[in-house]
Enzyme design. Structure first.
Site, PDB file in Angstrom:
ATOM      1  N   ARG A   1       0.856  -1.145   0.025  1.00 57.65           N
ATOM      2  CA  ARG A   1      -0.003   0.046  -0.059  1.00 57.65           C
ATOM      3  C   ARG A   1       0.760   1.274   0.147  1.00 57.65           C
ATOM      4  O   ARG A   1       0.603   2.022  -0.651  1.00 57.65           O
ATOM      5  CB  ARG A   1      -0.951   0.011   1.046  1.00 57.65           C
ATOM      6  CG  ARG A   1      -1.952   1.130   1.213  1.00 57.65           C
ATOM      7  CD  ARG A   1      -3.393   0.824   1.845  1.00 57.65           C
ATOM      8  NE  ARG A   1      -3.203   0.084   3.127  1.00 57.65           N
ATOM      9  CZ  ARG A   1      -2.864   0.306   4.246  1.00 57.65           C
ATOM     10  NH1 ARG A   1      -2.789   1.775   4.530  1.00 57.65           N
ATOM     11  NH2 ARG A   1      -2.726  -0.445   5.245  1.00 57.65           N
TER      12      ARG A   1
ATOM     13  N   TYR B   1     -11.081  21.045 -15.033  1.00 59.11           N
ATOM     14  CA  TYR B   1     -11.543  19.741 -15.264  1.00 59.11           C
ATOM     15  C   TYR B   1     -12.920  19.720 -14.505  1.00 59.11           C
ATOM     16  O   TYR B   1     -12.812  20.113 -13.127  1.00 59.11           O
ATOM     17  CB  TYR B   1     -10.731  18.738 -14.885  1.00 59.11           C
ATOM     18  CG  TYR B   1     -11.341  17.437 -14.925  1.00 59.11           C
ATOM     19  CD1 TYR B   1     -11.776  16.858 -16.073  1.00 59.11           C
ATOM     20  CD2 TYR B   1     -11.227  16.513 -13.769  1.00 59.11           C
ATOM     21  CE1 TYR B   1     -12.498  15.712 -16.077  1.00 59.11           C
ATOM     22  CE2 TYR B   1     -11.626  15.385 -13.511  1.00 59.11           C
ATOM     23  CZ  TYR B   1     -12.461  14.697 -15.003  1.00 59.11           C
ATOM     24  OH  TYR B   1     -12.899  13.638 -15.206  1.00 59.11           O
TER      25      TYR B   1
ATOM     26  N   ASP C   1      -2.418  21.950 -12.441  1.00 60.10           N
ATOM     27  CA  ASP C   1      -2.910  20.815 -13.390  1.00 60.10           C
ATOM     28  C   ASP C   1      -2.435  20.943 -14.607  1.00 60.10           C
ATOM     29  O   ASP C   1      -2.660  21.818 -15.512  1.00 60.10           O
ATOM     30  CB  ASP C   1      -4.470  20.627 -13.248  1.00 60.10           C
ATOM     31  CG  ASP C   1      -4.801  19.425 -14.007  1.00 60.10           C
ATOM     32  OD1 ASP C   1      -4.002  18.803 -14.787  1.00 60.10           O
ATOM     33  OD2 ASP C   1      -5.963  19.024 -13.811  1.00 60.10           O
TER      34      ASP C   1
ATOM     35  N   LYS D   1      -3.821  10.357 -19.377  1.00 62.02           N
ATOM     36  CA  LYS D   1      -4.042  11.043 -20.717  1.00 62.02           C
ATOM     37  C   LYS D   1      -2.746  11.139 -21.445  1.00 62.02           C
ATOM     38  O   LYS D   1      -2.524   9.965 -21.766  1.00 62.02           O
ATOM     39  CB  LYS D   1      -4.527  12.567 -20.633  1.00 62.02           C
ATOM     40  CG  LYS D   1      -5.634  12.795 -19.552  1.00 62.02           C
ATOM     41  CD  LYS D   1      -6.572  12.228 -20.015  1.00 62.02           C
ATOM     42  CE  LYS D   1      -7.680  12.501 -18.788  1.00 62.02           C
ATOM     43  NZ  LYS D   1      -9.167  11.716 -18.899  1.00 62.02           N
TER      44      LYS D   1
HETATM   45  N1  PLP Z   1      -7.406  17.067 -15.000  1.00 64.36           N
HETATM   46  C1  PLP Z   1      -7.721  16.992 -16.235  1.00 64.36           C
HETATM   47  C2  PLP Z   1      -7.334  18.195 -16.973  1.00 64.36           C
HETATM   48  C3  PLP Z   1      -8.485  16.134 -16.804  1.00 64.36           C
HETATM   49  O1  PLP Z   1      -8.718  16.341 -17.733  1.00 64.36           O
HETATM   50  C4  PLP Z   1      -8.934  14.963 -16.175  1.00 64.36           C
HETATM   51  C5  PLP Z   1      -9.685  13.988 -16.835  1.00 64.36           C
HETATM   52  O2  PLP Z   1     -10.310  14.146 -17.836  1.00 64.36           O
HETATM   53  C6  PLP Z   1      -8.583  15.026 -14.884  1.00 64.36           C
HETATM   54  C7  PLP Z   1      -7.601  15.848 -14.167  1.00 64.36           C
HETATM   55  C8  PLP Z   1      -8.816  13.631 -14.071  1.00 64.36           C
HETATM   56  O3  PLP Z   1      -7.984  12.524 -14.224  1.00 64.36           O
HETATM   57  P1  PLP Z   1      -8.423  11.073 -13.963  1.00 64.36           P
HETATM   58  O4  PLP Z   1      -9.554  10.652 -14.957  1.00 64.36           O
HETATM   59  O5  PLP Z   1      -7.405  10.187 -14.600  1.00 64.36           O
HETATM   60  O6  PLP Z   1      -8.857  10.843 -12.703  1.00 64.36           O
END
Ligand code: PLP
Length: 382
Positions: free
Chosen positions: A55, A107, A180, A205
């Site tokens: 873990r 997001y 992000d 992604k």
């Molecule tokens: N941040 C961005 C800009 C995203 O486009 C996404 C998902 O589409 C995320 C975070 C969240 O990622 P995950 O789907 O891997 O949890």
């Protein structure tokens, strides 16, 4: 091209060779996947191998973390079971009562979590127009915050935020900055070199790039107390990335630079071709000189403007949904950053509170032949 100071090799070469690691036992060029959840203690009760249980840590995950740290010029990185869990680990590590500033465009699922659930762990969240630096400064002067969270380019409008200026403003006010950087990927932007404290990616992604693994990563400017608290959140909540997913992301990262360059080239070419199309009222892509943030994007992003763009259909919401229904080469699916091109009517997903216009289609440009992608859209626009 950007070099890694430890090896004097470019970050691209190190990524392609996954840091040049080989299996010490067999000399295989691809190290094995470590799947054990528990490890033998020594006779004196120590764990001389450095691992005790599955873990807190895993050797394959550590390999990925070493690559991500190299790509982001960071002293350390951590990998999580998804981008959401990586982001939420940062928020969950803050002291209860902390004030956090987040952008208005970001997001959607994380925006929703911040708006509805973050209060349950004692956070106070204010959404701010981060593109206006005076608004951000005024908000921090009104009441201090411990963390400023931004996303750039921001999903799904592809506005670009000024990481260096926002870092300076946040730091002057005693706040940390977390970025992000999923849609830029480490190929196009390195937020830590611009002054951010933590960078986050949904590795689902571009880092993975093949739409076959969920993963998230963080990389840090400093292995300070907050970083330790984030590691404790990951360990206690069981947010560690699985070893097989870590392997898939490592394999994806080997072609990251090639894929990102190809996606950027396709996005740029499509943005140019679609700009004049009579079915389209707006093309949102920071690579276009007409985009409001083009000059900032050109300064902050190197090697391209990203593989993501959005378009607004002149015929409105119905025209957008109908166009998405007619594509054949583009796949009608959520997510982004894979080798295959995806199209999505975004407002249907984002729901209440979204800044996304109802006539918007989000395009994740893959690495296919750009003529096939354009002809498919042209046909779908009718
Ligand atoms: N941040 C961005 C800009 C995203 O486009 C996404 C998902 O589409 C995320 C975070 C969240 O990622 P995950 O789907 O891997 O949890």
């Amino acid at each position: 091209m950007e070099q890694d100071p430890k090896t004097s090799q470019t970050r691209e070469t190190l990524a392609v060779q996954a840091m040049g690691r080989v299996d010490p036992q067999t000399r295989a060029v691809v190290p094995p996947i470590h799947i054990a959840s528990t490890f033998i203690r020594d006779q004196d009760n120590a764990y001389s191998g450095g691992y005790s249980y599955g873990r807190p840590d895993n050797a394959t995950v550590r390999e990925l973390e070493e690559i991500v740290a190299m790509l982001e010029a960071a002293p350390a990185a951590m990998a999580f079971g998804s981008g959401m869990s990586a982001a939420i680990a940062v928020f969950a590590a803050l002291p209860a009562g902390s004030r956090v500033l987040a952008p208005q465009v970001m997001y959607w699922a994380l925006r929703k979590w911040l708006a509805t659930d973050a209060a349950k762990i004692g956070l106070r969240v204010t959404f701010v127009d981060m593109s206006d630096l005076t608004v951000l400064e005024a908000e921090l002067a009104r009441e201090p915050a411990v963390l400023v969270w931004i996303e750039t380019p921001s999903n799904p409008l592809w506005t670009v935020l000024d990481i260096q200026s926002i870092a300076e403003i946040a730091h002057r006010a005693g706040a940390r900055l977390c970025v992000d950087s999923t849609c830029a990927s480490p190929v196009l932007t390195q937020p830590l070199l611009l002054g951010a404290d933590i960078v986050m990616h949904s590795a689902t992604k571009y880092l993975n790039g093949h739409s076959d693994a969920l993963a998230g990563v963080l990389a840090t400017q400093s292995t300070d107390a907050l970083w330790g608290d984030i590691a404790r959140v990951r360990y206690t909540y069981g947010m560690l990335l699985g070893p097989f997913e870590a392997f898939l992301v490592i394999r994806g990262v080997r072609t990251l630079h090639l894929r990102v360059r190809a996606s950027c080239a396709n996005a740029m070419e499509l943005a140019r071709r679609i700009s004049g199309h009579k079915a389209v009222s707006h093309v949102l892509y920071p690579g276009l000189p007409t985009h409001a943030d083009h000059a900032l994007a050109a300064r902050q992003m190197s090697g391209g403007f990203g593989g993501m763009l959005s378009i607004r259909l002149a015929g409105g919401v119905q025209a957008a949904i109908s166009a998405a229904a007619r594509v054949q080469v583009w796949k009608r699916a959520t997510s982004l950053g894979g080798v295959e091109s995806l199209i999505e009517h975004r407002a249907s997903i984002e729901g209440e509170g979204t800044p996304c216009p109802p006539d918007l289609l989000r395009l994740s440009c893959g690495v296919e032949c750009v003529d096939d992608l354009f002809l498919d859209l042209d046909r779908a626009f009718g």
